[in-house]
Enzyme design. Structure first.
Site, PDB file in Angstrom:
ATOM      1  N   HIS A  49     -49.743 -37.056 -36.553  1.00 37.04           N
ATOM      2  CA  HIS A  49     -50.668 -36.485 -35.568  1.00 37.04           C
ATOM      3  C   HIS A  49     -51.881 -35.937 -36.327  1.00 37.04           C
ATOM      4  O   HIS A  49     -51.720 -35.252 -37.344  1.00 37.04           O
ATOM      5  CB  HIS A  49     -49.964 -35.367 -34.786  1.00 37.04           C
ATOM      6  CG  HIS A  49     -50.808 -34.825 -33.690  1.00 37.04           C
ATOM      7  ND1 HIS A  49     -50.973 -35.478 -32.482  1.00 37.04           N
ATOM      8  CD2 HIS A  49     -51.573 -33.709 -33.627  1.00 37.04           C
ATOM      9  CE1 HIS A  49     -51.800 -34.782 -31.723  1.00 37.04           C
ATOM     10  NE2 HIS A  49     -52.174 -33.702 -32.389  1.00 37.04           N
ATOM     11  N   GLU A  72     -54.391 -38.502 -43.973  1.00 38.01           N
ATOM     12  CA  GLU A  72     -53.231 -39.152 -43.331  1.00 38.01           C
ATOM     13  C   GLU A  72     -52.694 -40.264 -44.221  1.00 38.01           C
ATOM     14  O   GLU A  72     -51.483 -40.479 -44.304  1.00 38.01           O
ATOM     15  CB  GLU A  72     -53.639 -39.748 -41.971  1.00 38.01           C
ATOM     16  CG  GLU A  72     -53.924 -38.717 -40.904  1.00 38.01           C
ATOM     17  CD  GLU A  72     -54.208 -39.367 -39.556  1.00 38.01           C
ATOM     18  OE1 GLU A  72     -53.477 -40.289 -39.167  1.00 38.01           O
ATOM     19  OE2 GLU A  72     -55.174 -38.946 -38.883  1.00 38.01           O
ATOM     20  N   LYS A  93     -47.853 -45.075 -26.801  1.00 38.20           N
ATOM     21  CA  LYS A  93     -46.863 -45.108 -25.715  1.00 38.20           C
ATOM     22  C   LYS A  93     -45.723 -44.165 -26.054  1.00 38.20           C
ATOM     23  O   LYS A  93     -45.389 -43.996 -27.239  1.00 38.20           O
ATOM     24  CB  LYS A  93     -46.304 -46.527 -25.528  1.00 38.20           C
ATOM     25  CG  LYS A  93     -47.327 -47.533 -25.068  1.00 38.20           C
ATOM     26  CD  LYS A  93     -47.637 -47.352 -23.594  1.00 38.20           C
ATOM     27  CE  LYS A  93     -48.785 -48.240 -23.158  1.00 38.20           C
ATOM     28  NZ  LYS A  93     -49.297 -47.901 -21.835  1.00 38.20           N
TER      29      LYS A  93
HETATM   30  C1  GAR Z   1     -54.589 -41.655 -36.520  1.00 36.00           C
HETATM   31  O1  GAR Z   1     -55.598 -40.708 -36.737  1.00 36.00           O
HETATM   32  C2  GAR Z   1     -53.354 -40.982 -35.959  1.00 36.00           C
HETATM   33  O2  GAR Z   1     -53.128 -39.705 -36.485  1.00 36.00           O
HETATM   34  C3  GAR Z   1     -53.723 -40.922 -34.495  1.00 36.00           C
HETATM   35  O3  GAR Z   1     -54.296 -42.172 -34.220  1.00 36.00           O
HETATM   36  C4  GAR Z   1     -54.970 -42.626 -35.403  1.00 36.00           C
HETATM   37  C5  GAR Z   1     -54.540 -44.039 -35.703  1.00 36.00           C
HETATM   38  O4  GAR Z   1     -55.308 -44.606 -36.709  1.00 36.00           O
HETATM   39  N1  GAR Z   1     -52.552 -40.665 -33.699  1.00 36.00           N
HETATM   40  C6  GAR Z   1     -52.571 -39.893 -32.606  1.00 36.00           C
HETATM   41  O5  GAR Z   1     -53.559 -39.370 -32.171  1.00 36.00           O
HETATM   42  C7  GAR Z   1     -51.203 -39.732 -31.928  1.00 36.00           C
HETATM   43  N2  GAR Z   1     -51.174 -38.532 -31.132  1.00 36.00           N
HETATM   44  P1  GAR Z   1     -54.875 -45.962 -37.414  1.00 36.00           P
HETATM   45  O6  GAR Z   1     -54.609 -46.974 -36.299  1.00 36.00           O
HETATM   46  O7  GAR Z   1     -56.085 -46.349 -38.227  1.00 36.00           O
HETATM   47  O8  GAR Z   1     -53.670 -45.688 -38.254  1.00 36.00           O
END
Ligand code: GAR
Length: 208
Positions: free
Chosen positions: A108, A178, A90
């Site tokens: 990201h 990440e 969001k």
């Molecule tokens: C992660 O890969 C994060 O970088 C991405 O959602 C995933 C969440 O994983 N975020 C986006 O795409 C935002 N633009 P998680 O719930 O296992 O942390």
């Protein structure tokens, strides 16, 4: 640093950040988990570690100002002074960006400014990277401003894109970095080593 982590999904980044605080490599307290979804896996992770969960969604409000006010009072009630968005789907209300200016970051799953912007999230990002023929991808932590994925970049780690990659295999490789990148970036803030000069981020040397 009293950290709120916002997440909409499984929360593996939430977990990585929490683990780093428990190990002592990130000097911060995760004091609140904010999610917009009742079904988010992050709720179970937070509950397991006795982190309070605030479930709040703009979809449940007729008036956007009421939503911002309730979100802000939830953050204040937990004494939050820094926000990490970790798979949060969001947009953050402008009032909150303003109140926490320079103290909201997002992760990201690509090397911004490439493959960012509205509609670029999750698997869509990895599909676009593979379709483009790029040989390198990665993850970025950036400061949040009023737009999607445009704020100053704090730290990026890269990974190779392999010839036989699928969006899923690339996502898994990126997610692994990440989990190191996000705690490392937050530690720079916790150690007061980040200086924001307009759209430029300067990283100070550690105090030895
Ligand atoms: C992660 O890969 C994060 O970088 C991405 O959602 C995933 C969440 O994983 N975020 C986006 O795409 C935002 N633009 P998680 O719930 O296992 O942390």
């Amino acid at each position: 640093m009293r950290l709120a982590i916002f997440a909409s999904g499984g929360g593996s980044n939430f977990q990585a950040i929490l683990d780093a605080t428990r190990r002592g490599t990130l000097c911060a307290d995760v004091v609140l988990c904010v999610t917009n979804s009742d079904r988010a896996g992050v709720i179970e992770r937070a509950t397991k570690h006795s982190i309070p969960v605030l479930r709040i969604s703009p979809n449940d409000y007729l008036d956007a100002d009421d939503y911002s006010a309730d979100l802000l009072s939830g953050l204040d009630a937990s004494g939050v002074d820094f926000i990490a968005l970790a798979g949060y789907m969001k947009i953050i209300p402008a009032e909150i960006v303003e109140r926490f200016r320079g103290r909201i970051v997002n992760i990201h799953p690509a090397l911004l400014p490439a493959f960012g912007g509205k509609g670029m999230y999750g698997m869509r990002v990895h599909e676009a990277v593979i379709a483009s023929g790029e040989e390198t991808s990665g993850a970025s932590v950036h400061v949040v401003d009023e737009e999607y994925d445009t704020g100053p970049i704090v730290l990026q780690y890269s990974v190779p894109v392999l010839p036989d990659d699928t969006p899923g295999s690339l996502a898994a490789r990126v997610l692994e970095v990440e989990h190191r990148l996000y705690p490392d970036a937050l530690a720079l803030f916790a150690e007061e080593r980040i200086v924001l000069e307009g759209s430029v981020v300067r990283i100070k040397r550690p105090n030895l």
